[in-house]
Design a protein around this motif. Structure first.
Motif, PDB file in Angstrom:
ATOM      1  N   MET A   1       0.844  -1.195   0.000  1.00  0.00           N
ATOM      2  CA  MET A   1       0.000   0.000   0.000  1.00  0.00           C
ATOM      3  C   MET A   1       0.890   1.260   0.000  1.00  0.00           C
ATOM      4  SD  MET A   1      -2.603   1.450   2.775  1.00  0.00           S
ATOM      5  CE  MET A   1      -1.160   1.924   3.659  1.00  0.00           C
ATOM      6  N   HIS A   2       0.559   2.200  -0.871  1.00  0.00           N
ATOM      7  CA  HIS A   2       1.381   3.405  -0.943  1.00  0.00           C
ATOM      8  C   HIS A   2       0.630   4.580  -0.365  1.00  0.00           C
ATOM      9  CE1 HIS A   2       4.261   1.227  -3.125  1.00  0.00           C
ATOM     10  NE2 HIS A   2       3.607   1.162  -4.264  1.00  0.00           N
ATOM     11  N   ASN A   3       0.805   4.804   0.929  1.00  0.00           N
ATOM     12  CA  ASN A   3       0.141   5.939   1.544  1.00  0.00           C
ATOM     13  C   ASN A   3       1.186   7.038   1.751  1.00  0.00           C
ATOM     14  OD1 ASN A   3      -0.563   7.681   3.780  1.00  0.00           O
ATOM     15  ND2 ASN A   3      -2.367   6.392   3.991  1.00  0.00           N
ATOM     16  N   PRO A   4       1.000   8.216   1.123  1.00  0.00           N
ATOM     17  CA  PRO A   4       2.064   9.230   1.143  1.00  0.00           C
ATOM     18  C   PRO A   4       2.427   9.730   2.534  1.00  0.00           C
ATOM     19  CG  PRO A   4       0.042  10.126   0.209  1.00  0.00           C
ATOM     20  CD  PRO A   4      -0.184   8.652   0.353  1.00  0.00           C
ATOM     21  N   ARG A   5       1.451   9.757   3.454  1.00  0.00           N
ATOM     22  CA  ARG A   5       1.787  10.244   4.812  1.00  0.00           C
ATOM     23  C   ARG A   5       2.596   9.190   5.572  1.00  0.00           C
ATOM     24  NH1 ARG A   5      -3.130  12.868   3.707  1.00  0.00           N
ATOM     25  NH2 ARG A   5      -2.917  15.121   3.977  1.00  0.00           N
ATOM     26  N   ILE A   6       2.255   7.928   5.365  1.00  0.00           N
ATOM     27  CA  ILE A   6       3.043   6.869   6.031  1.00  0.00           C
ATOM     28  C   ILE A   6       4.447   6.833   5.434  1.00  0.00           C
ATOM     29  CG2 ILE A   6       3.236   4.363   6.413  1.00  0.00           C
ATOM     30  CD1 ILE A   6       0.201   4.245   6.636  1.00  0.00           C
ATOM     31  N   ILE A   7       4.540   6.958   4.113  1.00  0.00           N
ATOM     32  CA  ILE A   7       5.869   6.977   3.470  1.00  0.00           C
ATOM     33  C   ILE A   7       6.693   8.133   4.042  1.00  0.00           C
ATOM     34  CG2 ILE A   7       7.102   7.355   1.279  1.00  0.00           C
ATOM     35  CD1 ILE A   7       4.682   6.058  -0.142  1.00  0.00           C
TER      36      ILE A   7
END
Ligand SMILES: C[S@@+](CC[C@H](N)C(=O)[O-])C[C@H]1O[C@@H](n2cnc3c(N)ncnc32)[C@H](O)[C@@H]1O
Length: 429
Positions: A1-7
């Motif tokens: 999963m590509h979540n920008p805030r988690i990245i």
């Protein structure tokens, strides 16, 4: 999963815990999130000291280390609310969802309450943020050990939230390129672009008419004046900004670097600029090279590895990952490199030393020690003429002894410049 805030939170955590540069992690960011993650990470690093203080006012209990990602997600959310003007409800919803996903419902509930309170107090917290120094204690120590005044340290802290412009070094005539690119001509002939679009799409990029180089970085080679057909060894050359300047001025250049990867970039850059047939590229440790070298050069350029603290606006992680211990380690290496480099200069030739560091241990005091131990060298005072052909500087970068010192808060009205130290020395016997 590509979540920008988690990245983004994971990137900030890695930068701080492993003391690595953001640039080393950029390739792993999915293309569609690159702009957002870049903006969020940089902004959070610039404001981190104050963000932590704000968070501490609202989060009374320590977050357990196994759930430390919740802390980073919270810090980044506070940054978005206070510094990036993202709609608070969107930030809160997303952050609470992400914290539940990565940790547990208890921390998600806590984050919800904390972020709502901060959002309600946003104006007061923005004022607090503006008044709080952005520099962490270790970095403050690094600056005070270099004898910077309180006013200079405050000015440095203030530059951290300035978005640095993009400077270009050009092969041609500055007035022509300033018109074509709608840029400003800097006193040394660099072209400054405040908010450039995609660099590769700008006129002159593909045919190699210019290259990106901060105005401060470009001053070093300019101090040499006329160098056509002179033999020059650029000992720490990659990615090649200064090599390109030397080649553009018609010097006979050997470019050396210890890093194969960075030399590949140098080679690509020289190809785009049409300089690749004129440069001798060597992948080697400069110390090793100098130990076996028998040639004497007209000019030896040592753009030494350093703490890079002068580039803190472009790389705000520096204020969190560099300390006086790094400065000490680098200054030892610089001392050895300088000592070996001195041997490779022919009598009457020049040794050009520079570092993108704010620390005087790597700059002013390094050269003072070198001159104490090398009476065969003297400083050649840098003349204003060589670096101010197209106008005058807001702050005179030339010191009393003829060396150059620039600071990120110099040229503030035009958008600042990187911190650099430059010393040009001549071998007299
Ligand atoms: C400040 S950067 C050089 C920037 C370059 N001169 C320019 O203008 O684009 C320092 C460089 O020194 C190289 N370096 C570090 N230690 C070295 C060594 N012992 N010998 C040669 N190069 C070294 C690094 O790989 C890095 O590319």
């Amino acid at each position: 999963m590509h979540n920008p805030r988690i990245i983004s939170a994971e990137i900030v955590k890695t930068i701080l815990e492993e003391k690595v540069f953001f640039s080393a992690m950029k390739a792993q960011i999915p293309e569609e999130h690159r702009a957002f993650v870049n903006a969020l990470v940089l902004s959070s690093l610039r404001n981190l000291v104050a963000l932590k203080k704000i968070m501490a006012k609202y989060v009374r209990k320590k977050i357990p280390h196994k759930h430390i990602c919740a802390e980073y997600l919270l810090l980044l959310a506070i940054n978005e609310i206070l510094c990036m003007n993202t709609a608070p409800y969107a930030v809160i919803n997303e952050t609470v969802k992400n914290i539940r996903l990565k940790t547990d419902s208890f921390l998600a509930g806590m984050a919800n309450a904390v972020l709502r309170k901060i959002s309600a107090n946003a104006e007061a917290e923005k004022t607090f943020l503006q008044k709080t120094s952005k520099l962490p204690d270790d970095f403050l120590l690094l600056l005070t050990e270099s004898a910077y005044s309180a006013a200079e340290i405050q000015a440095l802290s203030d530059t951290l939230t300035d978005i640095p412009p993009t400077d270009l070094s050009i092969k041609g005539i500055p007035s022509e390129w300033s018109k074509k690119l709608h840029g400003e001509i800097m006193p040394n002939g660099s072209i400054r672009l405040q908010f450039p679009e995609k660099i590769e799409t700008l006129e002159g990029y593909l045919p190699g008419e210019w290259w990106i180089q901060d105005v401060s970085a470009s001053l070093a080679v300019q101090t040499l004046g006329e160098i056509k057909n002179k033999s020059v060894v650029d000992l720490c050359a990659a990615p090649g900004g200064k090599t390109a300047q030397l080649l553009a001025a018609g010097a006979d250049v050997t470019a050396l670097d210890i890093s194969e990867n960075r030399l590949n970039t140098l080679e690509e850059n020289m190809k785009r600029l049409g300089f690749n047939d004129n440069v001798n590229i060597i992948n080697a440790d400069a110390q090793n090279f100098l130990r076996h070298n028998t040639k004497e050069f007209d000019v030896v350029l040592l753009d030494a590895p350093c703490s890079a603290t002068g580039t803190l606006r472009r790389h705000p992680e520096i204020i969190h990952i560099k300390s006086q211990a790094d400065v000490k380690a680098q200054s030892l290496l610089q001392k050895e490199l300088l000592h070996s480099a001195a041997e490779a200069v022919k009598k009457g030739g020049f040794l050009l030393y520079c570092v993108c560091s704010l620390s005087r241990f790597e700059g002013e005091w390094q050269i003072q020690t070198f001159l104490e131990n090398h009476s065969e060298y003297k400083i050649v005072p840098i003349s204003a003429k060589t670096i101010s052909q197209y106008g005058s500087w807001e702050n005179n970068p030339i010191m009393e002894n003829g060396t150059v010192r620039t600071m990120p808060f110099y040229e503030k009205k035009r958008g600042g410049m990187d911190g650099f130290f430059i010393s040009l020395m001549q071998r007299i016997y």
